[in-house]
Design a protein around this motif. Sequence first.
Motif, PDB file in Angstrom:
ATOM      1  N   LYS A 251       0.835  -1.198   0.000  1.00 21.95           N
ATOM      2  CA  LYS A 251       0.000   0.000   0.000  1.00 21.95           C
ATOM      3  C   LYS A 251       0.872   1.251   0.000  1.00 21.95           C
ATOM      4  O   LYS A 251       0.548   2.250  -0.658  1.00 21.95           O
ATOM      5  CB  LYS A 251      -0.915  -0.030   1.218  1.00 21.95           C
ATOM      6  N   PHE A 252       1.993   1.188   0.721  1.00 20.31           N
ATOM      7  CA  PHE A 252       2.906   2.325   0.769  1.00 20.31           C
ATOM      8  C   PHE A 252       3.539   2.578  -0.596  1.00 20.31           C
ATOM      9  O   PHE A 252       3.627   3.725  -1.059  1.00 20.31           O
ATOM     10  CB  PHE A 252       3.985   2.061   1.821  1.00 20.31           C
ATOM     11  N   LEU A 253       3.975   1.510  -1.288  1.00 19.36           N
ATOM     12  CA  LEU A 253       4.571   1.665  -2.612  1.00 19.36           C
ATOM     13  C   LEU A 253       3.548   2.186  -3.618  1.00 19.36           C
ATOM     14  O   LEU A 253       3.864   3.028  -4.470  1.00 19.36           O
ATOM     15  CB  LEU A 253       5.149   0.329  -3.087  1.00 19.36           C
ATOM     16  N   ALA A 254       2.317   1.709  -3.519  1.00 21.10           N
ATOM     17  CA  ALA A 254       1.267   2.188  -4.418  1.00 21.10           C
ATOM     18  C   ALA A 254       1.005   3.679  -4.208  1.00 21.10           C
ATOM     19  O   ALA A 254       0.767   4.421  -5.170  1.00 21.10           O
ATOM     20  CB  ALA A 254      -0.007   1.389  -4.203  1.00 21.10           C
ATOM     21  N   SER A 255       1.073   4.137  -2.956  1.00 21.15           N
ATOM     22  CA  SER A 255       0.860   5.561  -2.680  1.00 21.15           C
ATOM     23  C   SER A 255       1.966   6.415  -3.284  1.00 21.15           C
ATOM     24  O   SER A 255       1.719   7.551  -3.704  1.00 21.15           O
ATOM     25  CB  SER A 255       0.769   5.792  -1.172  1.00 21.15           C
ATOM     26  N   LEU A 256       3.190   5.879  -3.355  1.00 21.28           N
ATOM     27  CA  LEU A 256       4.300   6.620  -3.958  1.00 21.28           C
ATOM     28  C   LEU A 256       4.098   6.786  -5.463  1.00 21.28           C
ATOM     29  O   LEU A 256       4.349   7.857  -6.017  1.00 21.28           O
ATOM     30  CB  LEU A 256       5.620   5.903  -3.669  1.00 21.28           C
ATOM     31  N   PHE A 257       3.640   5.726  -6.122  1.00 19.48           N
ATOM     32  CA  PHE A 257       3.358   5.840  -7.554  1.00 19.48           C
ATOM     33  C   PHE A 257       2.171   6.776  -7.813  1.00 19.48           C
ATOM     34  O   PHE A 257       2.167   7.515  -8.811  1.00 19.48           O
ATOM     35  CB  PHE A 257       3.083   4.464  -8.156  1.00 19.48           C
ATOM     36  N   ASP A 258       1.195   6.764  -6.918  1.00 22.15           N
ATOM     37  CA  ASP A 258       0.070   7.693  -7.062  1.00 22.15           C
ATOM     38  C   ASP A 258       0.545   9.144  -6.925  1.00 22.15           C
ATOM     39  O   ASP A 258       0.069  10.039  -7.641  1.00 22.15           O
ATOM     40  CB  ASP A 258      -0.995   7.391  -6.005  1.00 22.15           C
ATOM     41  N   LYS A 259       1.484   9.365  -6.028  1.00 17.85           N
ATOM     42  CA  LYS A 259       2.020  10.714  -5.843  1.00 17.85           C
ATOM     43  C   LYS A 259       2.778  11.181  -7.084  1.00 17.85           C
ATOM     44  O   LYS A 259       2.662  12.346  -7.492  1.00 17.85           O
ATOM     45  CB  LYS A 259       2.932  10.724  -4.614  1.00 17.85           C
ATOM     46  N   LEU A 260       3.539  10.272  -7.699  1.00 19.11           N
ATOM     47  CA  LEU A 260       4.251  10.612  -8.932  1.00 19.11           C
ATOM     48  C   LEU A 260       3.274  10.884 -10.062  1.00 19.11           C
ATOM     49  O   LEU A 260       3.468  11.802 -10.877  1.00 19.11           O
ATOM     50  CB  LEU A 260       5.205   9.484  -9.313  1.00 19.11           C
ATOM     51  N   CYS A 261       2.211  10.104 -10.123  1.00 14.98           N
ATOM     52  CA  CYS A 261       1.187  10.313 -11.156  1.00 14.98           C
ATOM     53  C   CYS A 261       0.521  11.675 -10.990  1.00 14.98           C
ATOM     54  O   CYS A 261       0.284  12.386 -11.973  1.00 14.98           O
ATOM     55  CB  CYS A 261       0.161   9.188 -11.086  1.00 14.98           C
ATOM     56  N   ASP A 262       0.238  12.053  -9.741  1.00 10.32           N
ATOM     57  CA  ASP A 262      -0.379  13.361  -9.493  1.00 10.32           C
ATOM     58  C   ASP A 262       0.537  14.490  -9.939  1.00 10.32           C
ATOM     59  O   ASP A 262       0.071  15.507 -10.475  1.00 10.32           O
ATOM     60  CB  ASP A 262      -0.710  13.504  -8.004  1.00 10.32           C
ATOM     61  N   LEU A 263       1.846  14.312  -9.725  1.00  9.27           N
ATOM     62  CA  LEU A 263       2.796  15.338 -10.157  1.00  9.27           C
ATOM     63  C   LEU A 263       2.742  15.541 -11.667  1.00  9.27           C
ATOM     64  O   LEU A 263       2.727  16.682 -12.162  1.00  9.27           O
ATOM     65  CB  LEU A 263       4.205  14.938  -9.722  1.00  9.27           C
ATOM     66  N   SER A 301      -1.861  -3.451  -9.283  1.00  6.04           N
ATOM     67  CA  SER A 301      -2.335  -2.866  -8.032  1.00  6.04           C
ATOM     68  C   SER A 301      -1.420  -1.772  -7.510  1.00  6.04           C
ATOM     69  O   SER A 301      -1.847  -0.949  -6.690  1.00  6.04           O
ATOM     70  CB  SER A 301      -2.474  -3.964  -6.966  1.00  6.04           C
ATOM     71  N   LEU A 302      -0.179  -1.720  -7.988  1.00  8.71           N
ATOM     72  CA  LEU A 302       0.762  -0.695  -7.550  1.00  8.71           C
ATOM     73  C   LEU A 302       0.632   0.593  -8.366  1.00  8.71           C
ATOM     74  O   LEU A 302       1.143   1.631  -7.950  1.00  8.71           O
ATOM     75  CB  LEU A 302       2.203  -1.204  -7.653  1.00  8.71           C
ATOM     76  N   CYS A 303      -0.001   0.525  -9.502  1.00  5.93           N
ATOM     77  CA  CYS A 303      -0.032   1.685 -10.408  1.00  5.93           C
ATOM     78  C   CYS A 303      -1.437   1.899 -10.972  1.00  5.93           C
ATOM     79  O   CYS A 303      -1.606   2.154 -12.166  1.00  5.93           O
ATOM     80  CB  CYS A 303       0.979   1.506 -11.531  1.00  5.93           C
ATOM     81  N   GLN A 304      -2.434   1.780 -10.118  1.00  9.16           N
ATOM     82  CA  GLN A 304      -3.816   1.898 -10.578  1.00  9.16           C
ATOM     83  C   GLN A 304      -4.124   3.292 -11.096  1.00  9.16           C
ATOM     84  O   GLN A 304      -4.850   3.454 -12.090  1.00  9.16           O
ATOM     85  CB  GLN A 304      -4.771   1.529  -9.438  1.00  9.16           C
ATOM     86  N   LYS A 305      -3.570   4.322 -10.448  1.00  6.89           N
ATOM     87  CA  LYS A 305      -3.862   5.689 -10.885  1.00  6.89           C
ATOM     88  C   LYS A 305      -3.247   5.961 -12.249  1.00  6.89           C
ATOM     89  O   LYS A 305      -3.863   6.618 -13.100  1.00  6.89           O
ATOM     90  CB  LYS A 305      -3.370   6.689  -9.843  1.00  6.89           C
ATOM     91  N   PHE A 306      -2.040   5.454 -12.482  1.00  8.88           N
ATOM     92  CA  PHE A 306      -1.416   5.592 -13.800  1.00  8.88           C
ATOM     93  C   PHE A 306      -2.266   4.917 -14.869  1.00  8.88           C
ATOM     94  O   PHE A 306      -2.491   5.475 -15.954  1.00  8.88           O
ATOM     95  CB  PHE A 306      -0.017   4.984 -13.780  1.00  8.88           C
ATOM     96  N   LEU A 307      -2.727   3.710 -14.567  1.00  6.34           N
ATOM     97  CA  LEU A 307      -3.518   2.971 -15.539  1.00  6.34           C
ATOM     98  C   LEU A 307      -4.862   3.649 -15.806  1.00  6.34           C
ATOM     99  O   LEU A 307      -5.362   3.638 -16.938  1.00  6.34           O
ATOM    100  CB  LEU A 307      -3.738   1.535 -15.037  1.00  6.34           C
ATOM    101  N   GLN A 314      -4.950  10.452 -20.920  1.00  6.35           N
ATOM    102  CA  GLN A 314      -4.375  11.658 -20.328  1.00  6.35           C
ATOM    103  C   GLN A 314      -2.859  11.562 -20.187  1.00  6.35           C
ATOM    104  O   GLN A 314      -2.203  12.576 -19.963  1.00  6.35           O
ATOM    105  CB  GLN A 314      -5.018  11.927 -18.958  1.00  6.35           C
ATOM    106  N   ILE A 315      -2.327  10.358 -20.315  1.00  4.47           N
ATOM    107  CA  ILE A 315      -0.893  10.140 -20.221  1.00  4.47           C
ATOM    108  C   ILE A 315      -0.550   8.864 -20.968  1.00  4.47           C
ATOM    109  O   ILE A 315      -1.365   7.929 -21.021  1.00  4.47           O
ATOM    110  CB  ILE A 315      -0.436  10.046 -18.735  1.00  4.47           C
ATOM    111  N   HIS A 316       0.632   8.832 -21.562  1.00  9.89           N
ATOM    112  CA  HIS A 316       1.096   7.637 -22.262  1.00  9.89           C
ATOM    113  C   HIS A 316       2.113   6.942 -21.368  1.00  9.89           C
ATOM    114  O   HIS A 316       3.251   7.398 -21.226  1.00  9.89           O
ATOM    115  CB  HIS A 316       1.735   8.021 -23.597  1.00  9.89           C
ATOM    116  N   VAL A 317       1.699   5.865 -20.749  1.00 10.01           N
ATOM    117  CA  VAL A 317       2.555   5.173 -19.789  1.00 10.01           C
ATOM    118  C   VAL A 317       2.594   3.690 -20.113  1.00 10.01           C
ATOM    119  O   VAL A 317       1.599   3.116 -20.587  1.00 10.01           O
ATOM    120  CB  VAL A 317       2.047   5.414 -18.343  1.00 10.01           C
ATOM    121  N   HIS A 318       3.756   3.078 -19.895  1.00 11.03           N
ATOM    122  CA  HIS A 318       3.955   1.655 -20.182  1.00 11.03           C
ATOM    123  C   HIS A 318       4.738   1.042 -19.021  1.00 11.03           C
ATOM    124  O   HIS A 318       5.734   1.608 -18.562  1.00 11.03           O
ATOM    125  CB  HIS A 318       4.719   1.451 -21.491  1.00 11.03           C
ATOM    126  N   PHE A 319       4.305  -0.113 -18.576  1.00 12.25           N
ATOM    127  CA  PHE A 319       5.017  -0.854 -17.536  1.00 12.25           C
ATOM    128  C   PHE A 319       5.599  -2.112 -18.180  1.00 12.25           C
ATOM    129  O   PHE A 319       4.854  -2.951 -18.699  1.00 12.25           O
ATOM    130  CB  PHE A 319       4.079  -1.203 -16.390  1.00 12.25           C
TER     131      PHE A 319
END
Length: 344
Positions: A251-263, A301-307, A314-319
């Motif tokens: 959950k902590f790692l997912a919140s970090l990716f969400d923070k980067l996505c918000d930026l 589950s770690l990058c739900q906001k990005f997806l 709204q963004i072009h992202v690839h994992f």
Amino acid sequence: FRYKQVGKQFLPVTNGPLHGDAKDLSAVFVDRYEMLLQRVLRHSIFRRSTLQKKRTNVHERDSDEDVDLGANDDDSGYEYHLTNTSELIGTKSRKCVFGMLCELEEGLIHLQDLHGSVRVDVSNITEVSSGMFTFNCFVLCEGVMNGGRNQFQVEKIGFPPYETRHKSLKTFDNLHFVPFEKRPIMLDCEQKAEDDQFVFMSNIYLDESITFDQLNAVFEGFAATDAPPTLFVLMGNFTKRKLGASAKDMKFLASLFDKLCDLLINKYANSLCKSSDFIFIPGPNDQLIGNLLPQPKLIPSLCQKFLYHAENQQIHVHFQSNPFRIRFGTQEIVCFRYDLLQKM
């Protein structure tokens, strides 16, 4: 692709399960041996000429003449004859053997190929090519068989000669990922993309506040340019502290990716998010699957906001997995995040 000795060509193979069995472990070394052997035998110093007088044989050279076993010189003037381990018994002349360094008995070094193995003595080596020799690496060894001690006394050791990509594709045209009829088109597109930029970053510790300040400075600088980068490749590790498999850590790692996505979405929605692609690949400490390569891509589950924002365009992202390849025109760029020095 897998090289087949029968037919002397590379054949495509399908991906197997993530976890292999005992046969897959031996197949890794067999496939690599056959792939390297065909490359060695195609090198000029190992090809036997039938159109001209045989060049100086490795057994007839003076002891003070030096030939780099790992060189890539097609005009070396010498001719080597490879001998397998089973043919060494009873020989007294100098031989050249290709095989894998291993430790079949504790404290003893052996050279192994598909025909068998032989114990080697490396205490009297007079010439070594550049590189680092470890167990399970494939080498060329030149020396003399000591029948009394039943071991191969190595005088020279080196890695197999390398081969350029152009020469490999010229020999095996089916390995090229671009069909022949499309190559002129892809090459023309590649030459026209003179302003394309790729940005590579690694060890992006999202659990440190200073990282977001630095990322913001980088993104802001590129967003202000007339030609923003085509691609941002962000490689792990994404946390300085190694996380576990607990729900709290995930959950902590997912919140970090969400923070980067918000930026990215809040500040660069009309610039970088529209003009650039973002690729994320995990680092050695990001995946909870053990010491396994290739590493699978980050779980959704770690990058739900990005997806979510990617689905809304709204963004072009690839994992992607680690390693992975970028195909740019007729070129291939391999991205691999690995702590090699720590492993050594």
